[in-house]
Structure formats: structure tokens, C-alpha cells
Design an enzyme around this catalytic site. Structure first.
Site, PDB file in Angstrom:
ATOM      1  CG  PHE A  93     -29.824  -9.096   2.263  1.00 50.35           C
ATOM      2  CD1 PHE A  93     -29.087 -10.097   2.846  1.00 50.35           C
ATOM      3  CD2 PHE A  93     -29.209  -7.870   2.034  1.00 50.35           C
ATOM      4  CE1 PHE A  93     -27.760  -9.898   3.191  1.00 50.35           C
ATOM      5  CE2 PHE A  93     -27.870  -7.672   2.349  1.00 50.35           C
ATOM      6  CZ  PHE A  93     -27.150  -8.693   2.933  1.00 50.35           C
TER       7      PHE A  93
ATOM      8  CE  LYS B 142     -34.847  -6.400  11.572  1.00 50.88           C
ATOM      9  NZ  LYS B 142     -35.930  -6.976  12.367  1.00 50.88           N
TER      10      LYS B 142
ATOM     11  CE  LYS C  33     -18.850  -7.102  -5.070  1.00 50.00           C
ATOM     12  NZ  LYS C  33     -19.049  -7.578  -3.705  1.00 50.00           N
TER      13      LYS C  33
ATOM     14  CG  ASN D  97     -22.814  -6.095  -3.817  1.00 48.43           C
ATOM     15  OD1 ASN D  97     -22.930  -7.130  -3.171  1.00 48.43           O
ATOM     16  ND2 ASN D  97     -21.882  -5.200  -3.569  1.00 48.43           N
TER      17      ASN D  97
ATOM     18  CG  LEU E  56     -14.611 -10.389   1.579  1.00 44.62           C
ATOM     19  CD1 LEU E  56     -13.277  -9.719   1.870  1.00 44.62           C
ATOM     20  CD2 LEU E  56     -14.636 -11.797   2.141  1.00 44.62           C
TER      21      LEU E  56
ATOM     22  CB  CYS F 239     -20.543  -2.585  -1.219  1.00 50.03           C
ATOM     23  SG  CYS F 239     -18.854  -2.854  -0.706  1.00 50.03           S
TER      24      CYS F 239
ATOM     25  CE  LYS G  41     -17.668   0.787  -4.361  1.00 49.63           C
ATOM     26  NZ  LYS G  41     -17.378  -0.313  -5.300  1.00 49.63           N
TER      27      LYS G  41
ATOM     28  CG  ASP H 232      -2.067   0.966   1.118  1.00 46.98           C
ATOM     29  OD1 ASP H 232      -3.226   0.516   1.215  1.00 46.98           O
ATOM     30  OD2 ASP H 232      -1.817   2.171   0.859  1.00 46.98           O
TER      31      ASP H 232
ATOM     32  N   GLY I 195     -26.917   1.330   3.323  1.00 43.89           N
ATOM     33  CA  GLY I 195     -25.790   2.257   3.185  1.00 43.89           C
ATOM     34  C   GLY I 195     -24.534   1.450   2.916  1.00 43.89           C
TER      35      GLY I 195
END
Ligand code: UDX
Length: 428
Positions: free
Chosen positions: A247, A249, A202, A206, A151, A258, A261, A30, A255
Site C-alpha cells: 500500500f 503504490k 475494521k 481500512n 476481503l 470500501c 465509504k 437475498d 477508489g
């Protein structure tokens, strides 16, 4: 296998530690020297359960190393993971500046070809872009591979070792299986597919999870109008194996770094490919409206918020994290303050991060009880379990007015109503 992981954020650090724990030799890279020094001391740069223990363990076993210099380690490994940020641009599309910079650095320092694996969430076609940057010099053959991460913050270490699936996308199938073999010790569904397919899996995953949340939030809004209980509706839906209980709830909206965006990026990606992804437009609109509807409910009950003392419990975008990125809780604090309320806040982990973002008039308290003292209303804005298990008799005495707005539907409504609280959940 010797592996380089570029980026030590949520994805990069968890992946570095996870790969080292699987027995690989991992060099975490990094550019942020401060972050590298923190990691070399075995200190975790953000809150994530079990991260610190595994970080220390793998540093001690000399399977995990950190450096700020890619040049120093790049020729020690043949596989490189890209785990740098892909923040949203103004139009919502993914900003690939950091990904491009990493590809140029690899191109500059690598003496031989490598397998370059993108774990960061990137638009379909990014693998090809990386390969075009890398294969400019003769004599070196690079292979860009997609291996998206799934994750969840707060459960990232668990998710790394217990994924529902591992997806690898590559042009050459043999390269895909070579990368998949890094995870040989993990028993789960494994998909080796085309690179563009992996990149889209991916975003699609999401976006679908976000769609489920916006769907149940719309059902919650309808429940309030027809006198149904969204928790019971979700339960009745969830027994259907085709729907599943996860999912569903309802609350004040999703927020995090991920969902917001990725949903915007997928919509942009579709638009850029000539397809108007209408459903995602609604998912985004429903999500941002959910916070406003919640505030309207508070105003209906309390009248003007000006000069009212209101407690917001929870600042992180969800429990078990200190991350406040696109947190609905932060939005709600700001809206309350704009309406003239005096806001007292508490969060078990996210206070330090929130202090950098919230107005200095925000009253940061050391405990939920300190935050509730003299308060005319309590708002639960993050699903920290401790907020469901407060000592309600003590809270009753502390608060000026026993009023609870439960933005996450985590409180036992019968229990608090029996104690004299006025309780306002979402969709019940
Ligand atoms: C998500 C995906 O779950 C993960 O697979 C992906 O790799 C990264 O993005 P994360 O953003 O860490 O993970 O959090 P998640 O647990 O998915 O929750 C996201 C948001 O949705 C949070 O604000 C949470 O409060 C909210 N949420 C979640 C709901 O409002 N209702 C639900 O039923 C579930």
C-alpha cells in the site's frame, strides 16, 4: 453447522461459498430474485477469480443453497451472518437501513434465539442496536456478534481462506469462541474481543490503509518537485518492517466501495462521538485532489483538451475486478469529456458496468489497441497488468502522438522512452 448468510454481494457471496467450502451447510438469502436465480444456475453475478468454480462445486455437493425467502430457511440454522450493504449517507455516515430491515425480518420469523453475526462494515455500536431490535419478544435470546470482513475485491476468495487474522467481537466470550469455531479449519491469528472493539478494528484497518495511500501520494507530489522517484522512495521505506512495502503504490488515488465509504464513515463516527479526527479529513482531501493534479499534468503537456482524442485504459477501481464504484478512472474520463476531449476507453472486465455510468459519447473499444488507434495520448487509469505489457511497437504506430500518462506507475519507463514515447508517471 447450518448457517444462513443474508446478502449475496461481494461479502455475502464470498462468505457463503467460503463457509460451504469449509464444510458447513449454508443458506444464502437475498431479496433480489434475479440474483438468486442466477446463483441457482451456478452463474456468478460479478467477476471475481475462482468464485464461479467454488460456487458450482458447493451447489453440486449440496452444501450451498440459495433462496429469496428468509422465512423459508431461518429456523433451519442457529447462526445468521448479516452481509448486506451499508452505503454512505450524504453526511458520509453509514446507512444502516438494510441492516435494520434484516434484523426486523429475523425478529419476525425466528421461532428461537440465534447468534446474529454482522460481517458488513458497520459503525461501532451497531451490534447493540441489532440486539435491541431482536430481543423485544420474550422467550428468545439473541446474541449479536461482530465478525468484520477483510476481503479485497479481486482476491476475495484467496483472502477468505488466507486471512491475516479473523476478528470476532461478542459480549459473551463463549459466544465469540462459538463463532470463531466456524473457521476452525483456517490457520491464522484469531482475536475474540469486545464487540465494539471488533467493529472499530475494521474501520481502523481500512482507514489506515487509505492513509498509507494518501501519504505516498503526497510524497509522490513532493517527488515531482524535488526530482526524486517515488517508486524508489517507497522501496526504501518498505524495507522497514514497521512500515512494510504494501500500500505504498502512488497513483491517481484510491477508489472502490470500501476505502472512500469507510474513511468518511469513521470520520463521521468520530465526530458523532465528539472527536475531530483531523487526519482523516486530510486523507480524504489528498485522495480527491490526486485526480485533479493528474488532469492538470495532462493539460500542462497537451494544452487545451478540446477536440483532442484521448485513450483511457482501465475503468475498474483496480485490477482483477469489474467494479467501478468510486473509480478514479471513471472520474478522469468524465473530467476529460467535460474539457471537450473525445475519449476512447477499454477495460478487460468493467466495460458493461461503465456503460451504465459514462456518457453515450464515450467510445467503448474491444481492445486496448482499438482504443489507442488515432489517439493523441494514452492514460493508464487502472493497474491491469496487460497495460504494462502492450506491444509497444504496435502502439507507437497506432497512436497519433506517442504520449503516455501512467496514473498507476506500471509501465517500464526506460522501455517506452527508448521507443520514442513521451512518458509521464506519478511522482517520478
Ligand atoms: C479494501 C481493503 O484492502 C480490504 O481489506 C477491505 O476488506 C475492503 O477494502 P478493496 O477496496 O477491494 O479492499 O481494494 P484494495 O486492493 O484495498 O485497493 C483499494 C484502492 O486503493 C484501489 O483503488 C487501488 O487501486 C488503490 N491502491 C491500493 C493504491 O492506490 N495504492 C496501493 O498501494 C494500493
Amino acid at each position: 453447522m447450518k448457517i444462513i448468510v443474508i446478502g449475496t454481494g461481494y461479502v455475502g457471496l464470498v462468505s457463503s461459498i467460503g463457509l460451504a467450502e469449509l464444510g458447513h451447510t449454508v443458506f444464502g438469502v437475498d431479496k433480489d430474485h434475479h440474483k438468486i436465480n442466477t446463483l441457482l444456475k451456478g452463474q456468478e453475478p460479478f467477476y471475481e477469480p475462482d468464485l464461479g468454480r467454488l460456487l458450482k462445486k458447493n451447489l453440486k455437493s449440496h452444501r450451498l443453497f440459495f433462496t429469496a425467502s428468509l422465512a423459508e430457511v431461518i429456523n433451519k440454522a442457529e447462526m445468521i451472518f448479516i452481509c448486506v450493504g451499508t452505503p454512505p449517507k450524504k453526511d458520509g455516515s453509514a446507512d444502516l437501513t438494510y441492516v435494520k430491515q434484516v434484523a426486523q425480518d429475523i425478529n419476525k420469523y425466528a421461532k428461537t434465539g440465534k447468534v446474529v453475526i454482522t460481517k458488513s462494515t458497520v459503525p461501532v455500536g451497531t451490534g447493540q442496536m441489532i440486539e435491541d431490535i431482536l430481543n423485544q419478544k420474550n422467550g428468545r435470546r439473541f446474541f449479536a456478534v461482530s465478525c468484520p470482513e477483510f476481503l479485497r475485491e479481486g482476491k476475495a476468495i484467496y483472502d477468505f481462506f488466507h486471512p491475516d487474522r479473523i476478528v470476532v467481537g461478542a459480549v459473551k466470550e463463549s459466544t465469540g469462541y462459538k463463532v470463531m469455531n466456524l473457521f476452525a479449519k483456517i490457520k491464522t491469528h484469531k482475536i475474540v474481543t469486545a464487540r465494539e472493539t471488533a467493529e472499530l478494528i475494521k474501520y481502523a484497518s481500512n482507514a489506515f490503509l487509505a492513509t498509507k495511500i494518501s501519504f505516498i501520494n503526497e510524497i509522490a507530489n513532493l517527488c515531482e518537485r524535488v526530482g526524486a522517484d517515488v517508486e524508489e522512495v517507497a522501496k526504501g521505506m518498505g524495507y522497514d518492517k514497521r512500515i512494510g512495502p504494501a500500500f505504498l503504490k502512488a497513483g491517481i488515488g484510491y477508489g472502490g466501495s470500501c476505502f472512500p465509504k469507510d474513511v468518511r464513515a469513521l470520520r463521521q463516527l468520530a465526530g458523532g462521538s465528539g472527536y475531530n479526527f483531523r487526519l482523516l479529513k486530510s486523507v480524504i482531501e489528498v485522495n480527491s485532489r490526486q485526480r485533479k493534479l493528474f488532469i492538470e499534468k495532462i493539460k500542462r503537456v497537451m494544452g487545451s483538451l478540446n477536440q483532442k482524442t484521448i485513450t483511457v485504459l482501465g475503468l475498474a477501481f483496480k485490477d482483477n475486478t469489474d467494479d467501478i464504484r468510486e473509480s478514479a478512472a471513471i472520474d478522469i474520463v468524465k473530467i476529460l469529456q467535460k474539457a471537450g476531449a473525445k475519449v476512447k476507453v477499454y477495460d478487460p472486465e468493467a466495460m458493461v458496468n461503465a456503460k451504465c455510468l459514462l456518457h453515450k459519447k464515450t467510445v467503448f473499444c474491444e481492445s486496448p489497441y482499438a482504443a489507442l488507434e488515432g489517439s493523441q495520448a494514452m492514460i493508464i487509469a487502472t493497474e491491469w497488468p496487460i497495460f504494462a505489457d502492450l506491444s509497444w511497437n504496435r502502439v507507437r504506430v497506432l497512436m497519433k502522438k506517442p504520449v503516455i500518462f501512467d496514473g498507476k506507475n506500471i509501465v517500464d519507463d526506460k522501455k517506452v522512452r527508448k521507443l520514442g514515447f513521451k512518458y509521464y508517471p506519478v511522482g517520478r
